[in-house]
Design a protein around this motif. Sequence first.
Motif, PDB file in Angstrom:
ATOM      1  N   GLY A  19       0.785  -1.226   0.000  1.00 23.64           N
ATOM      2  CA  GLY A  19       0.000   0.000   0.000  1.00 23.64           C
ATOM      3  C   GLY A  19       0.814   1.272   0.000  1.00 23.64           C
ATOM      4  O   GLY A  19       1.820   1.400  -0.711  1.00 23.64           O
ATOM      5  N   ILE A  20       0.382   2.228   0.812  1.00 21.26           N
ATOM      6  CA  ILE A  20       1.040   3.531   0.887  1.00 21.26           C
ATOM      7  C   ILE A  20       2.479   3.388   1.356  1.00 21.26           C
ATOM      8  O   ILE A  20       3.383   4.074   0.856  1.00 21.26           O
ATOM      9  N   GLY A  21       2.732   2.489   2.305  1.00 19.69           N
ATOM     10  CA  GLY A  21       4.082   2.318   2.817  1.00 19.69           C
ATOM     11  C   GLY A  21       5.046   1.857   1.745  1.00 19.69           C
ATOM     12  O   GLY A  21       6.163   2.391   1.621  1.00 19.69           O
ATOM     13  N   LEU A  22       4.652   0.866   0.955  1.00 19.82           N
ATOM     14  CA  LEU A  22       5.524   0.364  -0.102  1.00 19.82           C
ATOM     15  C   LEU A  22       5.722   1.419  -1.185  1.00 19.82           C
ATOM     16  O   LEU A  22       6.840   1.605  -1.682  1.00 19.82           O
ATOM     17  N   ARG A 171      11.819  17.790  12.325  1.00 24.60           N
ATOM     18  CA  ARG A 171      10.513  18.217  11.830  1.00 24.60           C
ATOM     19  C   ARG A 171       9.523  17.056  11.919  1.00 24.60           C
ATOM     20  O   ARG A 171       9.869  15.910  11.661  1.00 24.60           O
ATOM     21  N   VAL A 172       8.274  17.365  12.277  1.00 18.94           N
ATOM     22  CA  VAL A 172       7.225  16.344  12.377  1.00 18.94           C
ATOM     23  C   VAL A 172       5.984  16.861  11.657  1.00 18.94           C
ATOM     24  O   VAL A 172       5.459  17.925  11.986  1.00 18.94           O
ATOM     25  N   ASN A 173       5.522  16.090  10.676  1.00 20.11           N
ATOM     26  CA  ASN A 173       4.339  16.440   9.904  1.00 20.11           C
ATOM     27  C   ASN A 173       3.504  15.189   9.674  1.00 20.11           C
ATOM     28  O   ASN A 173       3.921  14.075   9.987  1.00 20.11           O
ATOM     29  N   CYS A 174       2.321  15.372   9.093  1.00 15.34           N
ATOM     30  CA  CYS A 174       1.522  14.209   8.732  1.00 15.34           C
ATOM     31  C   CYS A 174       0.782  14.459   7.437  1.00 15.34           C
ATOM     32  O   CYS A 174       0.574  15.602   7.024  1.00 15.34           O
ATOM     33  N   VAL A 175       0.410  13.360   6.784  1.00 14.30           N
ATOM     34  CA  VAL A 175      -0.451  13.424   5.607  1.00 14.30           C
ATOM     35  C   VAL A 175      -1.828  12.906   5.998  1.00 14.30           C
ATOM     36  O   VAL A 175      -1.959  12.003   6.820  1.00 14.30           O
ATOM     37  N   ASN A 176      -2.852  13.498   5.389  1.00 17.56           N
ATOM     38  CA  ASN A 176      -4.240  13.080   5.624  1.00 17.56           C
ATOM     39  C   ASN A 176      -4.833  12.562   4.324  1.00 17.56           C
ATOM     40  O   ASN A 176      -5.484  13.309   3.584  1.00 17.56           O
ATOM     41  N   PRO A 177      -4.615  11.282   4.022  1.00 19.84           N
ATOM     42  CA  PRO A 177      -5.205  10.755   2.791  1.00 19.84           C
ATOM     43  C   PRO A 177      -6.720  10.642   2.903  1.00 19.84           C
ATOM     44  O   PRO A 177      -7.267  10.407   3.989  1.00 19.84           O
ATOM     45  N   GLY A 178      -7.384  10.790   1.777  1.00 20.44           N
ATOM     46  CA  GLY A 178      -8.770  10.363   1.684  1.00 20.44           C
ATOM     47  C   GLY A 178      -8.796   8.850   1.543  1.00 20.44           C
ATOM     48  O   GLY A 178      -7.816   8.163   1.872  1.00 20.44           O
ATOM     49  N   THR A 179      -9.890   8.300   1.057  1.00 19.02           N
ATOM     50  CA  THR A 179      -9.954   6.857   0.867  1.00 19.02           C
ATOM     51  C   THR A 179      -8.992   6.471  -0.246  1.00 19.02           C
ATOM     52  O   THR A 179      -9.147   6.912  -1.388  1.00 19.02           O
ATOM     53  N   ALA A 180      -7.989   5.688   0.101  1.00 18.25           N
ATOM     54  CA  ALA A 180      -6.935   5.342  -0.844  1.00 18.25           C
ATOM     55  C   ALA A 180      -7.135   3.937  -1.389  1.00 18.25           C
ATOM     56  O   ALA A 180      -7.672   3.054  -0.718  1.00 18.25           O
ATOM     57  N   ASP A 181      -6.693   3.745  -2.603  1.00 16.95           N
ATOM     58  CA  ASP A 181      -6.818   2.449  -3.274  1.00 16.95           C
ATOM     59  C   ASP A 181      -5.698   1.542  -2.789  1.00 16.95           C
ATOM     60  O   ASP A 181      -4.639   1.437  -3.415  1.00 16.95           O
ATOM     61  N   THR A 182      -5.924   0.897  -1.657  1.00 15.29           N
ATOM     62  CA  THR A 182      -4.921   0.068  -0.999  1.00 15.29           C
ATOM     63  C   THR A 182      -5.478  -1.340  -0.796  1.00 15.29           C
ATOM     64  O   THR A 182      -6.679  -1.577  -0.942  1.00 15.29           O
ATOM     65  N   PRO A 183      -4.624  -2.297  -0.426  1.00  9.67           N
ATOM     66  CA  PRO A 183      -5.114  -3.663  -0.157  1.00  9.67           C
ATOM     67  C   PRO A 183      -6.204  -3.713   0.911  1.00  9.67           C
ATOM     68  O   PRO A 183      -7.128  -4.524   0.815  1.00  9.67           O
ATOM     69  N   TRP A 184      -6.133  -2.845   1.947  1.00  9.75           N
ATOM     70  CA  TRP A 184      -7.156  -2.863   2.984  1.00  9.75           C
ATOM     71  C   TRP A 184      -8.522  -2.486   2.412  1.00  9.75           C
ATOM     72  O   TRP A 184      -9.537  -3.123   2.715  1.00  9.75           O
ATOM     73  N   ILE A 185      -8.546  -1.473   1.567  1.00  6.68           N
ATOM     74  CA  ILE A 185      -9.807  -1.070   0.944  1.00  6.68           C
ATOM     75  C   ILE A 185     -10.311  -2.182   0.017  1.00  6.68           C
ATOM     76  O   ILE A 185     -11.524  -2.458  -0.048  1.00  6.68           O
ATOM     77  N   PRO A 195     -20.064  -5.125  -3.902  1.00  4.67           N
ATOM     78  CA  PRO A 195     -18.772  -4.444  -4.016  1.00  4.67           C
ATOM     79  C   PRO A 195     -18.759  -3.295  -5.013  1.00  4.67           C
ATOM     80  O   PRO A 195     -18.156  -2.252  -4.757  1.00  4.67           O
ATOM     81  N   ALA A 196     -19.441  -3.455  -6.139  1.00  2.00           N
ATOM     82  CA  ALA A 196     -19.444  -2.396  -7.149  1.00  2.00           C
ATOM     83  C   ALA A 196     -20.144  -1.143  -6.636  1.00  2.00           C
ATOM     84  O   ALA A 196     -19.665  -0.016  -6.836  1.00  2.00           O
ATOM     85  N   ALA A 197     -21.267  -1.328  -5.946  1.00  2.00           N
ATOM     86  CA  ALA A 197     -21.992  -0.181  -5.400  1.00  2.00           C
ATOM     87  C   ALA A 197     -21.191   0.491  -4.296  1.00  2.00           C
ATOM     88  O   ALA A 197     -21.162   1.732  -4.198  1.00  2.00           O
ATOM     89  N   GLU A 198     -20.523  -0.302  -3.456  1.00  2.00           N
ATOM     90  CA  GLU A 198     -19.707   0.268  -2.383  1.00  2.00           C
ATOM     91  C   GLU A 198     -18.526   1.037  -2.957  1.00  2.00           C
ATOM     92  O   GLU A 198     -18.182   2.117  -2.477  1.00  2.00           O
ATOM     93  N   ARG A 199     -17.916   0.506  -4.002  1.00  2.00           N
ATOM     94  CA  ARG A 199     -16.810   1.213  -4.659  1.00  2.00           C
ATOM     95  C   ARG A 199     -17.297   2.532  -5.244  1.00  2.00           C
ATOM     96  O   ARG A 199     -16.637   3.568  -5.102  1.00  2.00           O
ATOM     97  N   ALA A 200     -18.445   2.526  -5.875  1.00  2.00           N
ATOM     98  CA  ALA A 200     -19.004   3.752  -6.448  1.00  2.00           C
ATOM     99  C   ALA A 200     -19.282   4.788  -5.363  1.00  2.00           C
ATOM    100  O   ALA A 200     -19.063   5.985  -5.556  1.00  2.00           O
ATOM    101  N   ALA A 201     -19.758   4.328  -4.187  1.00  2.00           N
ATOM    102  CA  ALA A 201     -20.037   5.247  -3.085  1.00  2.00           C
ATOM    103  C   ALA A 201     -18.753   5.867  -2.553  1.00  2.00           C
ATOM    104  O   ALA A 201     -18.712   7.071  -2.243  1.00  2.00           O
ATOM    105  N   GLY A 209     -14.024  12.370  -7.530  1.00  2.00           N
ATOM    106  CA  GLY A 209     -14.773  11.259  -8.098  1.00  2.00           C
ATOM    107  C   GLY A 209     -14.027   9.951  -8.214  1.00  2.00           C
ATOM    108  O   GLY A 209     -14.469   9.047  -8.925  1.00  2.00           O
ATOM    109  N   ARG A 210     -12.923   9.800  -7.483  1.00  2.00           N
ATOM    110  CA  ARG A 210     -12.165   8.551  -7.514  1.00  2.00           C
ATOM    111  C   ARG A 210     -11.384   8.399  -6.221  1.00  2.00           C
ATOM    112  O   ARG A 210     -11.199   9.369  -5.464  1.00  2.00           O
ATOM    113  N   LEU A 211     -10.925   7.168  -5.975  1.00  2.00           N
ATOM    114  CA  LEU A 211     -10.071   6.928  -4.825  1.00  2.00           C
ATOM    115  C   LEU A 211      -8.698   7.559  -5.036  1.00  2.00           C
ATOM    116  O   LEU A 211      -8.257   7.787  -6.164  1.00  2.00           O
TER     117      LEU A 211
END
Length: 252
Positions: A19-22, A171-185, A195-201, A209-211
């Motif tokens: 995911g994001i880490g890799l 320095r210390v900061n953070c990122v605030n991702p929205g819903t990301a296209d990762t293995p967990w999602i 699944p298709a309806a949930e993905r569309a939502a 309009g996209r992850l």
Amino acid sequence: MSTPEFAGLTALVTGGASGIGLATARLLAARGARVACLDLTPDDLPKPLIGIRADVTDDAGVRTAVEEAARLLDGIDILINNAGIGAQGTLEDNTDDEWHRVFDVNVLGMVRVTRAALPHLHRSDSAAVVNTCSIAATAGLPDRVLYSATKGAVLALTRASAADLVHSGIRVNCVNPGTADTPWISRLLDRAADPAAERAALDARQPMGRLVAAEEVAAAIAYLASPLAGSTTGTDLAVDGGMHGLRIRPRT
């Protein structure tokens, strides 16, 4: 030929095997950093990434893993606290044990790794910590109260840590991702009744309009970790398709 942005620097990425880490580990390495990834399953990482097995809920194991990373890398300049888990449900849906479990990973996990890495960060002239937070820290999302609470804590942890460490040059900061296209999602969608309806939502929840792509979050993390962002600390950077800041009209 210009010198790569992270040439001569070392980076430790938690949750770096997917995911994001890799995506972040690969990007930092491509820009010249030597990178180690802490993960529960660090097998089969692409070269030149170094995989180290670690569970962020185990303080002794974290300390051992961080020291191993520092030995292999010859120091730690950059720490990316990305390891985390998801949680669904309302206030009524999760037990006390589940609340403790998710906080243990998502909040205390960052505390443990940062605490273990601080002696090495203090010796760096380019020290930076970037925490993976979430849009859930700043926007009220349905059925995400436990996850949102942990990420709200991460946001506060980021700002307070930045204040504590600013005079040490860390320095210390953070990122605030929205819903990301990762293995967990992907696993979450697989469990949905439709699944298709949930993905569309999920797509529709973000104004673009996209992850969010993992690589887009990685690029933001790399910016915050870079010496070129030397005057940026205590900041949260949204990578959310406009979800936090935009109030757009529905498409007709």
